[in-house]
Design an enzyme around this catalytic site. Structure first.
Site, PDB file in Angstrom:
ATOM      1  N   ASN A   9       0.960  -1.111  -0.051  1.00 20.18           N
ATOM      2  CA  ASN A   9       0.097   0.097  -0.061  1.00 20.18           C
ATOM      3  C   ASN A   9       1.047   1.033  -0.038  1.00 20.18           C
ATOM      4  O   ASN A   9       1.580   1.722   1.160  1.00 20.18           O
ATOM      5  CB  ASN A   9      -0.994  -0.119   1.141  1.00 20.18           C
ATOM      6  CG  ASN A   9      -1.756   1.377   1.392  1.00 20.18           C
ATOM      7  OD1 ASN A   9      -1.886   2.092   0.377  1.00 20.18           O
ATOM      8  ND2 ASN A   9      -2.115   1.665   2.638  1.00 20.18           N
ATOM      9  N   TRP A  10       1.003   1.797  -1.324  1.00 15.31           N
ATOM     10  CA  TRP A  10       1.734   2.838  -1.113  1.00 15.31           C
ATOM     11  C   TRP A  10       1.404   4.126  -0.566  1.00 15.31           C
ATOM     12  O   TRP A  10       2.064   5.240  -0.421  1.00 15.31           O
ATOM     13  CB  TRP A  10       2.237   3.137  -2.814  1.00 15.31           C
ATOM     14  CG  TRP A  10       3.292   2.364  -3.387  1.00 15.31           C
ATOM     15  CD1 TRP A  10       3.728   1.132  -2.711  1.00 15.31           C
ATOM     16  CD2 TRP A  10       3.805   2.254  -4.726  1.00 15.31           C
ATOM     17  NE1 TRP A  10       4.640   0.722  -3.427  1.00 15.31           N
ATOM     18  CE2 TRP A  10       4.676   1.205  -4.948  1.00 15.31           C
ATOM     19  CE3 TRP A  10       3.684   3.024  -5.732  1.00 15.31           C
ATOM     20  CZ2 TRP A  10       5.281   1.127  -6.041  1.00 15.31           C
ATOM     21  CZ3 TRP A  10       4.164   2.824  -7.061  1.00 15.31           C
ATOM     22  CH2 TRP A  10       5.189   2.031  -7.055  1.00 15.31           C
ATOM     23  N   LYS A  11      -0.006   4.170  -0.089  1.00 13.94           N
ATOM     24  CA  LYS A  11      -0.392   5.313   0.369  1.00 13.94           C
ATOM     25  C   LYS A  11      -0.418   6.807  -0.575  1.00 13.94           C
ATOM     26  O   LYS A  11      -0.511   6.315  -1.832  1.00 13.94           O
ATOM     27  CB  LYS A  11      -0.242   5.620   1.751  1.00 13.94           C
ATOM     28  CG  LYS A  11      -0.048   4.471   2.596  1.00 13.94           C
ATOM     29  CD  LYS A  11       0.212   4.974   4.152  1.00 13.94           C
ATOM     30  CE  LYS A  11       0.217   3.385   4.810  1.00 13.94           C
ATOM     31  NZ  LYS A  11      -0.117   3.730   6.179  1.00 13.94           N
ATOM     32  N   HIS A  96      -9.750   0.691   4.604  1.00 19.93           N
ATOM     33  CA  HIS A  96      -8.541   1.108   5.500  1.00 19.93           C
ATOM     34  C   HIS A  96      -8.834   1.869   6.521  1.00 19.93           C
ATOM     35  O   HIS A  96      -9.639   2.992   6.478  1.00 19.93           O
ATOM     36  CB  HIS A  96      -7.393   1.529   4.364  1.00 19.93           C
ATOM     37  CG  HIS A  96      -6.116   1.726   5.081  1.00 19.93           C
ATOM     38  ND1 HIS A  96      -5.783   2.338   5.733  1.00 19.93           N
ATOM     39  CD2 HIS A  96      -5.084   0.927   4.734  1.00 19.93           C
ATOM     40  CE1 HIS A  96      -4.284   2.350   6.215  1.00 19.93           C
ATOM     41  NE2 HIS A  96      -3.865   1.441   5.694  1.00 19.93           N
ATOM     42  N   GLU A  98      -7.201   4.389   7.775  1.00 19.77           N
ATOM     43  CA  GLU A  98      -6.994   6.120   7.314  1.00 19.77           C
ATOM     44  C   GLU A  98      -8.340   6.391   6.620  1.00 19.77           C
ATOM     45  O   GLU A  98      -8.752   7.594   6.876  1.00 19.77           O
ATOM     46  CB  GLU A  98      -5.664   6.066   6.449  1.00 19.77           C
ATOM     47  CG  GLU A  98      -4.580   5.866   7.276  1.00 19.77           C
ATOM     48  CD  GLU A  98      -3.085   5.533   6.567  1.00 19.77           C
ATOM     49  OE1 GLU A  98      -3.137   5.688   5.546  1.00 19.77           O
ATOM     50  OE2 GLU A  98      -2.206   4.832   7.196  1.00 19.77           O
ATOM     51  N   GLU A 168      -5.700  -5.198  10.721  1.00 20.50           N
ATOM     52  CA  GLU A 168      -4.629  -4.146  10.892  1.00 20.50           C
ATOM     53  C   GLU A 168      -4.907  -3.434  12.042  1.00 20.50           C
ATOM     54  O   GLU A 168      -6.107  -2.347  12.133  1.00 20.50           O
ATOM     55  CB  GLU A 168      -4.793  -3.235   9.595  1.00 20.50           C
ATOM     56  CG  GLU A 168      -4.138  -3.856   8.130  1.00 20.50           C
ATOM     57  CD  GLU A 168      -3.804  -2.838   7.206  1.00 20.50           C
ATOM     58  OE1 GLU A 168      -2.443  -2.853   7.024  1.00 20.50           O
ATOM     59  OE2 GLU A 168      -4.497  -1.629   7.088  1.00 20.50           O
ATOM     60  N   GLY A 174       1.575   2.500  10.691  1.00 25.58           N
ATOM     61  CA  GLY A 174       2.330   3.707  10.631  1.00 25.58           C
ATOM     62  C   GLY A 174       2.970   4.383  11.836  1.00 25.58           C
ATOM     63  O   GLY A 174       3.428   5.225  11.705  1.00 25.58           O
ATOM     64  N   SER A 213       2.951  -1.905  10.493  1.00 27.29           N
ATOM     65  CA  SER A 213       4.435  -1.634  10.885  1.00 27.29           C
ATOM     66  C   SER A 213       5.311  -3.009  10.715  1.00 27.29           C
ATOM     67  O   SER A 213       6.344  -3.017  11.261  1.00 27.29           O
ATOM     68  CB  SER A 213       4.743  -1.048  12.101  1.00 27.29           C
ATOM     69  OG  SER A 213       4.089   0.161  12.222  1.00 27.29           O
ATOM     70  N   GLY A 234       2.635  -0.758   4.092  1.00 25.70           N
ATOM     71  CA  GLY A 234       2.396   0.451   3.927  1.00 25.70           C
ATOM     72  C   GLY A 234       3.922   0.902   3.872  1.00 25.70           C
ATOM     73  O   GLY A 234       4.399   0.710   2.714  1.00 25.70           O
ATOM     74  N   GLY A 235       4.463   1.597   4.782  1.00 25.37           N
ATOM     75  CA  GLY A 235       5.639   2.345   4.945  1.00 25.37           C
ATOM     76  C   GLY A 235       6.891   1.723   4.215  1.00 25.37           C
ATOM     77  O   GLY A 235       7.714   2.223   3.314  1.00 25.37           O
TER      78      GLY A 235
END
Ligand code: PEP
Length: 265
Positions: A9-11, A96, A98, A168, A174, A213, A234-235
Site C-alpha cells: 500500500n503505497w498510500k 483502510h 485511514e 490491521e 504507521g 508496521s 505500508g511504509g
C-alpha cells in the site's frame, strides 16, 4: 492450502520517477517468488497506468487503494470499481483505517465499496482492526465482528469468502509499533472462528493477512503462524530492499518453494 499474499500500500506517495526506480528493484528481487506467493502493488490512482505497464506479465498484480460506493455518475473526485477493473486492477483495498478515521467512512460505506469491487470482478481486501482504546477495553473482537458483519449484511457470506481480510490494528499502522506475533495469531484465529460460525468452513478457507508496521526485521516472526497468510505493507513497501526482504520472509514460511496453490498464471 491458502496461498500467501503480500500487498504493498503505497498510500499517497510516489512520483513517476521514483515509482519506476522502486519497481525495477522490487521486480528483480520478487519476481522469482511469484509462484510461491501472490503479490500486489497498490499505487495512488494517477499511477495505476504506469504501474500496470511496469508490472506487465511479471506475475505481480495491480491493486487500488479504494473504490467509490457508487457505480458511476455525479460523484466528483471519486473513482469507480469498473474504472479500476478497466485499468487492470485485481485487488482493491476497502475500509483502510485511514479511510475510516480521516475520511469518516462508516461500516456501511465500506460494505458498499466492497460490493462495488466484487461486482466489477475484483477481489476486495477488507481492512479491519481495533483502536488502542478498543483493545485496552477488551473490545478488539467486538469491533472486528461489527466491521465484518456490515459486509456480511450487505453481500452475504459467500461474497465475503471471495475476499482477502487484512487485520490491521489501528494502533500499529504507521506508528512503528507492531502487534506481537501472539496477538496477531490469536486475532486471526478468532476471526476464523467467527466466520466459521457464520458459515461452516468459511474462516478456514479465507486468506487473512496482517498489516501494521511490518518490516524486514519482524516479518519472519509475524508470518510464522499458520494463521497468518501474508501482509499488507505500508511504509516498508516504499523501500525496495525492505519490501523484497519481507516477501522473501513470507515465501520462506512455505515448506515447498513451488506450492500447488492456485497461481496467477
Ligand atoms: C497500511 O498502510 O496498511 C500499513 C500497514 O502501513 P504500515 O505498514 O506503514 O504500518
Amino acid at each position: 492450502m491458502r496461498k500467501p499474499i503480500l500487498i504493498a500500500n503505497w498510500k499517497m506517495n510516489g512520483s513517476l520517477h521514483s515509482n519506476q526506480a522502486l519497481l525495477v528493484r522490487i521486480l528483480a528481487k520478487l519476481r522469482p517468488l511469484r509462484k510461491t506467493i501472490d503479490m500486489a502493488i497498490c499505487p495512488p490512482f494517477p499511477y495505476l497506468f504506469q504501474v500496470r505497464d511496469l508490472l506487465g506479465y511479471t506475475g505481480l498484480s495491480l491493486g487500488a487503494q479504494n473504490a467509490s460506493v457508487a457505480a458511476s455518475g455525479a460523484h466528483t473526485g471519486e473513482v469507480s470499481a469498473t474504472m479500476l477493473r478497466e485499468m487492470g486492477c485485481r485487488y482493491v483495498l476497502v475500509g483502510h483505517s485511514e479511510r475510516r478515521a480521516l475520511y469518516h467512512e462508516s461500516d456501511r460505506d465500506v460494505a458498499a465499496r466492497f460490493r462495488q469491487v466484487l461486482s466489477a470482478g475484483m477481489t476486495p481486501v477488507l481492512c479491519v482492526g481495533e483502536t488502542l482504546g478498543e483493545r485496552e477495553q477488551g473490545q478488539t473482537m467486538a469491533t472486528i465482528e461489527r466491521q465484518l458483519q456490515a459486509v456480511i449484511d450487505e453481500t452475504g457470506m459467500a461474497d465475503l469468502a471471495a475476499s482477502v481480510i487484512a487485520y490491521e490494528p489501528v494502533w500499529a499502522i504507521g506508528t512503528g509499533r507492531t502487534a506481537t506475533p501472539e496477538q496477531v495469531s490469536e486475532t486471526h484465529r478468532t476471526i476464523r472462528q467467527f466466520l466459521d460460525g457464520c458459515q461452516a468452513g468459511a474462516g478456514e478457507a479465507l486468506r487473512i493477512v496482517y498489516g501494521g508496521s511490518v518490516k524486514a526485521s519482524n516479518a519472519a516472526a509475524l508470518f510464522q503462524s499458520p494463521e497468518v497468510d501474508g501482509g499488507l505493507i505500508g511504509g516498508a513497501s516504499l523501500q525496495a530492499d525492505e519490501f523484497s526482504d519481507i516477501g522473501a520472509a513470507l515465501a520462506s514460511t512455505l515448506a515447498e518453494a513451488d506450492c500447488e496453490c492456485d497461481t496467477l498464471d
